[in-house]
Design a protein around this motif. Structure first.
Motif, PDB file in Angstrom:
ATOM      1  N   ASP A   1       0.812  -1.216   0.000  1.00  0.00           N
ATOM      2  CA  ASP A   1       0.000   0.000   0.000  1.00  0.00           C
ATOM      3  C   ASP A   1       0.846   1.268   0.000  1.00  0.00           C
ATOM      4  OD1 ASP A   1      -2.331  -1.502  -0.010  1.00  0.00           O
ATOM      5  OD2 ASP A   1      -2.527  -1.479   2.174  1.00  0.00           O
ATOM      6  N   ASP A   2       2.025   1.224   0.574  1.00  0.00           N
ATOM      7  CA  ASP A   2       2.894   2.392   0.673  1.00  0.00           C
ATOM      8  C   ASP A   2       3.710   2.527  -0.619  1.00  0.00           C
ATOM      9  OD1 ASP A   2       4.787   4.323   1.246  1.00  0.00           O
ATOM     10  OD2 ASP A   2       5.360   3.482   3.186  1.00  0.00           O
ATOM     11  N   ASP A   3       3.423   3.572  -1.399  1.00  0.00           N
ATOM     12  CA  ASP A   3       4.071   3.757  -2.697  1.00  0.00           C
ATOM     13  C   ASP A   3       5.576   3.936  -2.589  1.00  0.00           C
ATOM     14  OD1 ASP A   3       1.681   3.463  -4.036  1.00  0.00           O
ATOM     15  OD2 ASP A   3       1.300   5.623  -4.195  1.00  0.00           O
ATOM     16  N   ALA A   4       6.032   4.706  -1.611  1.00  0.00           N
ATOM     17  CA  ALA A   4       7.477   4.943  -1.462  1.00  0.00           C
ATOM     18  C   ALA A   4       8.194   3.650  -1.093  1.00  0.00           C
ATOM     19  CB  ALA A   4       7.717   6.003  -0.397  1.00  0.00           C
ATOM     20  N   ALA A   5       7.622   2.887  -0.180  1.00  0.00           N
ATOM     21  CA  ALA A   5       8.212   1.602   0.207  1.00  0.00           C
ATOM     22  C   ALA A   5       8.175   0.619  -0.965  1.00  0.00           C
ATOM     23  CB  ALA A   5       7.484   1.028   1.409  1.00  0.00           C
ATOM     24  N   PHE A   6       7.102   0.674  -1.752  1.00  0.00           N
ATOM     25  CA  PHE A   6       6.994  -0.190  -2.933  1.00  0.00           C
ATOM     26  C   PHE A   6       8.110   0.116  -3.915  1.00  0.00           C
ATOM     27  CE2 PHE A   6       5.623  -0.443  -7.363  1.00  0.00           C
ATOM     28  CZ  PHE A   6       5.459  -1.814  -7.494  1.00  0.00           C
ATOM     29  N   ASP A   7       8.322   1.411  -4.206  1.00  0.00           N
ATOM     30  CA  ASP A   7       9.363   1.798  -5.160  1.00  0.00           C
ATOM     31  C   ASP A   7      10.730   1.284  -4.717  1.00  0.00           C
ATOM     32  OD1 ASP A   7       7.495   3.058  -6.769  1.00  0.00           O
ATOM     33  OD2 ASP A   7       7.880   5.060  -5.945  1.00  0.00           O
ATOM     34  N   LYS A   8      11.029   1.425  -3.445  1.00  0.00           N
ATOM     35  CA  LYS A   8      12.309   0.966  -2.905  1.00  0.00           C
ATOM     36  C   LYS A   8      12.407  -0.560  -2.999  1.00  0.00           C
ATOM     37  CE  LYS A   8      15.105   1.103   1.330  1.00  0.00           C
ATOM     38  NZ  LYS A   8      15.095  -0.226   1.891  1.00  0.00           N
ATOM     39  N   ALA A   9      11.354  -1.248  -2.596  1.00  0.00           N
ATOM     40  CA  ALA A   9      11.355  -2.712  -2.592  1.00  0.00           C
ATOM     41  C   ALA A   9      11.471  -3.272  -4.003  1.00  0.00           C
ATOM     42  CB  ALA A   9      10.095  -3.233  -1.917  1.00  0.00           C
ATOM     43  N   ILE A  10      10.764  -2.685  -4.933  1.00  0.00           N
ATOM     44  CA  ILE A  10      10.787  -3.206  -6.304  1.00  0.00           C
ATOM     45  C   ILE A  10      12.159  -2.990  -6.932  1.00  0.00           C
ATOM     46  CG2 ILE A  10      10.002  -1.283  -7.756  1.00  0.00           C
ATOM     47  CD1 ILE A  10       8.587  -4.784  -7.908  1.00  0.00           C
ATOM     48  N   GLU A  11      12.794  -1.881  -6.605  1.00  0.00           N
ATOM     49  CA  GLU A  11      14.141  -1.615  -7.114  1.00  0.00           C
ATOM     50  C   GLU A  11      15.136  -2.643  -6.564  1.00  0.00           C
ATOM     51  OE1 GLU A  11      17.320   1.947  -6.641  1.00  0.00           O
ATOM     52  OE2 GLU A  11      15.274   2.544  -7.204  1.00  0.00           O
ATOM     53  N   GLU A  12      15.071  -2.883  -5.257  1.00  0.00           N
ATOM     54  CA  GLU A  12      15.971  -3.853  -4.630  1.00  0.00           C
ATOM     55  C   GLU A  12      15.705  -5.269  -5.141  1.00  0.00           C
ATOM     56  OE1 GLU A  12      15.414  -3.487  -0.414  1.00  0.00           O
ATOM     57  OE2 GLU A  12      16.480  -1.559  -0.305  1.00  0.00           O
ATOM     58  N   PHE A  13      14.430  -5.632  -5.221  1.00  0.00           N
ATOM     59  CA  PHE A  13      14.085  -6.985  -5.654  1.00  0.00           C
ATOM     60  C   PHE A  13      14.472  -7.205  -7.110  1.00  0.00           C
ATOM     61  CE2 PHE A  13      11.080 -10.181  -7.287  1.00  0.00           C
ATOM     62  CZ  PHE A  13      11.499 -11.253  -6.518  1.00  0.00           C
ATOM     63  N   SER A  14      14.273  -6.207  -7.946  1.00  0.00           N
ATOM     64  CA  SER A  14      14.654  -6.325  -9.361  1.00  0.00           C
ATOM     65  C   SER A  14      16.153  -6.565  -9.499  1.00  0.00           C
ATOM     66  CB  SER A  14      14.255  -5.068 -10.127  1.00  0.00           C
ATOM     67  OG  SER A  14      12.857  -4.958 -10.175  1.00  0.00           O
ATOM     68  N   ALA A  15      16.935  -5.875  -8.683  1.00  0.00           N
ATOM     69  CA  ALA A  15      18.389  -6.073  -8.707  1.00  0.00           C
ATOM     70  C   ALA A  15      18.745  -7.492  -8.274  1.00  0.00           C
ATOM     71  CB  ALA A  15      19.076  -5.053  -7.800  1.00  0.00           C
ATOM     72  N   LEU A  16      18.044  -8.018  -7.264  1.00  0.00           N
ATOM     73  CA  LEU A  16      18.296  -9.388  -6.809  1.00  0.00           C
ATOM     74  C   LEU A  16      17.955 -10.411  -7.895  1.00  0.00           C
ATOM     75  CD1 LEU A  16      16.883  -9.263  -3.156  1.00  0.00           C
ATOM     76  CD2 LEU A  16      19.279  -9.491  -3.832  1.00  0.00           C
ATOM     77  N   ILE A  17      16.839 -10.208  -8.546  1.00  0.00           N
ATOM     78  CA  ILE A  17      16.401 -11.122  -9.607  1.00  0.00           C
ATOM     79  C   ILE A  17      17.377 -11.094 -10.779  1.00  0.00           C
ATOM     80  CG2 ILE A  17      14.592 -11.472 -11.352  1.00  0.00           C
ATOM     81  CD1 ILE A  17      13.878 -12.514  -8.583  1.00  0.00           C
ATOM     82  N   SER A  18      17.827  -9.903 -11.132  1.00  0.00           N
ATOM     83  CA  SER A  18      18.787  -9.778 -12.228  1.00  0.00           C
ATOM     84  C   SER A  18      20.100 -10.458 -11.869  1.00  0.00           C
ATOM     85  CB  SER A  18      19.045  -8.309 -12.562  1.00  0.00           C
ATOM     86  OG  SER A  18      17.903  -7.733 -13.126  1.00  0.00           O
ATOM     87  N   ALA A  19      20.570 -10.227 -10.650  1.00  0.00           N
ATOM     88  CA  ALA A  19      21.828 -10.820 -10.201  1.00  0.00           C
ATOM     89  C   ALA A  19      21.747 -12.344 -10.153  1.00  0.00           C
ATOM     90  CB  ALA A  19      22.216 -10.275  -8.823  1.00  0.00           C
ATOM     91  N   ALA A  20      20.589 -12.868  -9.836  1.00  0.00           N
ATOM     92  CA  ALA A  20      20.403 -14.319  -9.770  1.00  0.00           C
ATOM     93  C   ALA A  20      20.247 -14.940 -11.157  1.00  0.00           C
ATOM     94  CB  ALA A  20      19.187 -14.655  -8.914  1.00  0.00           C
ATOM     95  N   GLY A  21      20.098 -14.114 -12.182  1.00  0.00           N
ATOM     96  CA  GLY A  21      19.945 -14.616 -13.546  1.00  0.00           C
ATOM     97  C   GLY A  21      18.527 -15.005 -13.912  1.00  0.00           C
ATOM     98  N   LEU A  22      17.586 -14.770 -13.005  1.00  0.00           N
ATOM     99  CA  LEU A  22      16.202 -15.152 -13.280  1.00  0.00           C
ATOM    100  C   LEU A  22      15.560 -14.277 -14.359  1.00  0.00           C
ATOM    101  CD1 LEU A  22      14.742 -16.015  -9.764  1.00  0.00           C
ATOM    102  CD2 LEU A  22      15.228 -17.575 -11.644  1.00  0.00           C
ATOM    103  N   GLU A  23      15.924 -13.008 -14.368  1.00  0.00           N
ATOM    104  CA  GLU A  23      15.328 -12.100 -15.353  1.00  0.00           C
ATOM    105  C   GLU A  23      15.711 -12.510 -16.774  1.00  0.00           C
ATOM    106  OE1 GLU A  23      14.924  -7.321 -16.264  1.00  0.00           O
ATOM    107  OE2 GLU A  23      16.529  -8.015 -14.971  1.00  0.00           O
TER     108      GLU A  23
END
Length: 137
Positions: A54-76
């Motif tokens: 629900d929190d847009d600012a927290a979402f933006d931060k979380a999605i940025e961090e999670f996207s980096a994790l997914i990319s680093a893991a090779g899943l993307e």
């Protein structure tokens, strides 16, 4: 015993399963990320997915961090490659299905597949379900 699937159907089935497997791994990683980072909504509920935050600012931060994790893991990149393979398998399956269609209907189906995602999906589904052992070579 005669096979009930042809090569186009098997390739499609494997490609679709591969996409689903990678998406499942990504979903598991997302749930793990939410749990490890203690992500909760203002009402105290834990979101099932990041997009449920629900929190847009927290979402933006979380999605940025999670996207980096997914990319680093090779899943993307694995998911993108699997989706490309699935698209090619779908196109091949559609061609096979169209080759079986009566000549009078084929042109209409070809137009429908190009113009409508629903028609495309319906033809994929129907062609995948064909018992290939009943189709003359």
């Amino acid at each position: 015993m005669k096979s009930t699937m042809n090569k186009a159907q098997r390739v499609y089935m494997v490609a679709k399963a591969r996409v689903q497997e990678i998406e499942s791994r990504q979903e598991e990683a997302e749930k793990k990320y939410i749990a490890e980072n203690g992500i909760v909504n203002p009402d105290g509920s834990t979101p099932d997915f990041l997009w449920c935050m629900d929190d847009d600012a927290a979402f933006d931060k979380a999605i940025e961090e999670f996207s980096a994790l997914i990319s680093a893991a090779g899943l993307e990149s694995a998911l993108n490659a699997a989706r490309d393979d699935l698209k090619a398998a779908e196109d091949n399956l559609i061609s096979y299905g169209l080759s079986l269609a009566p000549a009078g209907v084929r042109a209409t189906l070809e137009r429908g597949v190009k113009q409508s995602a629903a028609t495309r999906q319906k033809l994929i589904d129907l062609t995948f379900r064909i018992d290939a052992s009943t189709v003359p070579a």
